[in-house]
Design a protein around this motif. Structure first.
Motif, PDB file in Angstrom:
ATOM      1  N   SER A 104       0.520  -1.435   0.034  1.00  0.00           N
ATOM      2  CA  SER A 104       0.015  -0.194  -0.113  1.00  0.00           C
ATOM      3  C   SER A 104       0.934   1.034   0.173  1.00  0.00           C
ATOM      4  CB  SER A 104      -1.020  -0.210   0.901  1.00  0.00           C
ATOM      5  OG  SER A 104      -1.454   1.418   1.739  1.00  0.00           O
ATOM      6  N   SER A 105       0.992   1.683  -0.654  1.00  0.00           N
ATOM      7  CA  SER A 105       1.233   3.700  -0.860  1.00  0.00           C
ATOM      8  C   SER A 105       0.725   4.400   0.350  1.00  0.00           C
ATOM      9  CB  SER A 105       1.292   3.777  -2.686  1.00  0.00           C
ATOM     10  OG  SER A 105      -0.167   4.001  -2.478  1.00  0.00           O
ATOM     11  N   ASN A 106      -0.501   4.239   0.434  1.00  0.00           N
ATOM     12  CA  ASN A 106      -0.989   5.677   1.686  1.00  0.00           C
ATOM     13  C   ASN A 106      -0.011   5.673   2.622  1.00  0.00           C
ATOM     14  OD1 ASN A 106      -3.551   4.704   0.317  1.00  0.00           O
ATOM     15  ND2 ASN A 106      -4.773   3.753   1.518  1.00  0.00           N
ATOM     16  N   PHE A 107      -0.313   6.902   3.006  1.00  0.00           N
ATOM     17  CA  PHE A 107       0.730   7.430   4.112  1.00  0.00           C
ATOM     18  C   PHE A 107      -0.700   7.304   5.588  1.00  0.00           C
ATOM     19  CE2 PHE A 107       1.387  10.278   6.599  1.00  0.00           C
ATOM     20  CZ  PHE A 107       3.105  11.131   6.884  1.00  0.00           C
ATOM     21  N   ILE A 108      -1.899   7.577   4.867  1.00  0.00           N
ATOM     22  CA  ILE A 108      -3.204   7.519   5.755  1.00  0.00           C
ATOM     23  C   ILE A 108      -3.330   6.238   6.634  1.00  0.00           C
ATOM     24  CG2 ILE A 108      -4.574   9.687   5.876  1.00  0.00           C
ATOM     25  CD1 ILE A 108      -6.416   7.457   4.351  1.00  0.00           C
TER      26      ILE A 108
ATOM     27  N   HIS B 257      -0.967  12.391   2.490  1.00  0.00           N
ATOM     28  CA  HIS B 257      -0.975  11.491   1.723  1.00  0.00           C
ATOM     29  C   HIS B 257      -1.457  11.749   0.364  1.00  0.00           C
ATOM     30  CE1 HIS B 257      -3.572   8.078   1.271  1.00  0.00           C
ATOM     31  NE2 HIS B 257      -4.737   8.351   0.647  1.00  0.00           N
ATOM     32  N   ILE B 258      -2.485  12.719   0.163  1.00  0.00           N
ATOM     33  CA  ILE B 258      -2.196  13.181  -1.106  1.00  0.00           C
ATOM     34  C   ILE B 258      -0.738  13.849  -2.076  1.00  0.00           C
ATOM     35  CG2 ILE B 258      -3.056  15.892  -2.110  1.00  0.00           C
ATOM     36  CD1 ILE B 258      -4.375  16.333  -0.229  1.00  0.00           C
ATOM     37  N   LEU B 259       0.519  14.200  -1.292  1.00  0.00           N
ATOM     38  CA  LEU B 259       1.008  14.387  -1.804  1.00  0.00           C
ATOM     39  C   LEU B 259       2.257  13.049  -2.016  1.00  0.00           C
ATOM     40  CD1 LEU B 259       2.911  17.238   0.424  1.00  0.00           C
ATOM     41  CD2 LEU B 259       1.976  17.194  -1.696  1.00  0.00           C
TER      42      LEU B 259
END
Lengths: 159, 159
Positions: A144-148, B119-121
């Protein structure tokens, strides 16, 4: 900024683990894009981060020979080893350093540290995006590339 | 943070331009990884950025139908159109907002705005990394993913 380094490290470690099921042939196969092979892409990520951190720290570059590494445990060992010095630098980082200028030992141009920091951050995310394509092609579920959802802000406290 | 949005937009625009030489067939070809097709990946980047910015702004999501767009000029038009609202939000951003929590209209969980911003970035950089692999496979020189050398900090003044 620190949180994005931690995010990068977490995703990197997860890819190294996910790719541990690959044969040497797949690891060293030239894929005609990006850095060519999966192992070189991982080493390049590690190398570039370390070089720029040392540049920000006004230390000369220590170049890494990408052809010297024979398997993923060696890559992981290098990654973990260099993190000690990188962590030290990151932990003294503060926004007052943003506009300091440094000239990396391998270039004849100076950059603001804030610019270099962002360069390091996007560099890894970009190459991880490439690895995600190759993972899928090889039947490995991409990380997963999700930061959140990674609880990065809390984990920062232990960095 | 704003500088990384500007970086993402610049790279996105350069990819849209670079891919304008592709046939519809290549643009809509299922590549069995990432979002499947090049056009869907570009639209997904635009869609996700807009959705999360609206969430941070406590506005309900406006969903974008990825199947409605027929060519890159339409994708570019959407991208430019949504930037007006995004720019407005970004320009009032300040670090005091970092710990504000919001719950996006499509989820039942809240996140810190600082977490959403990151997350957007990384979301866009990750998918751009995927596009770079497909570009190379299609004989298109990938766009530079360098943050340095784009003079982003100066360009920010006109944002």
């Amino acid at each position: 900024m620190k949180s994005l380094i931690l995010y990068n490290w977490e995703v990197r470690d997860e890819y190294i683990k996910a790719f541990s099921s690959l044969s040497k042939e797949e690891l060293f196969k030239d894929r005609n894009a990006g850095l060519g092979t999966i192992i070189k892409t991982l080493l390049h990520i590690i190398d570039v981060e370390y070089s720029w951190i040392r540049a920000m720290n006004k230390k000369p570059d220590i170049s890494i020979n990408l052809d010297e590494y024979k398997d993923l445990p060696e890559v992981l060992e290098l990654s973990n080893q260099l993190r000690v010095e990188i962590k030290e630098y990151i932990n003294q980082w503060n926004d007052n350093l943003e506009n300091d200028r440094v000239e990396p030992s391998w270039m004849e141009e100076s950059f603001r540290k804030g610019e270099i920091f962002r360069h390091i951050l996007v560099h890894e995310v970009h190459h991880i995006g490439q690895l995600s394509i190759w993972a899928r092609e090889l039947g490995i579920e991409p990380i997963s590339s999700n930061f959140i959802g990674r609880d990065i802000f809390n984990k920062l406290k232990n960095m």
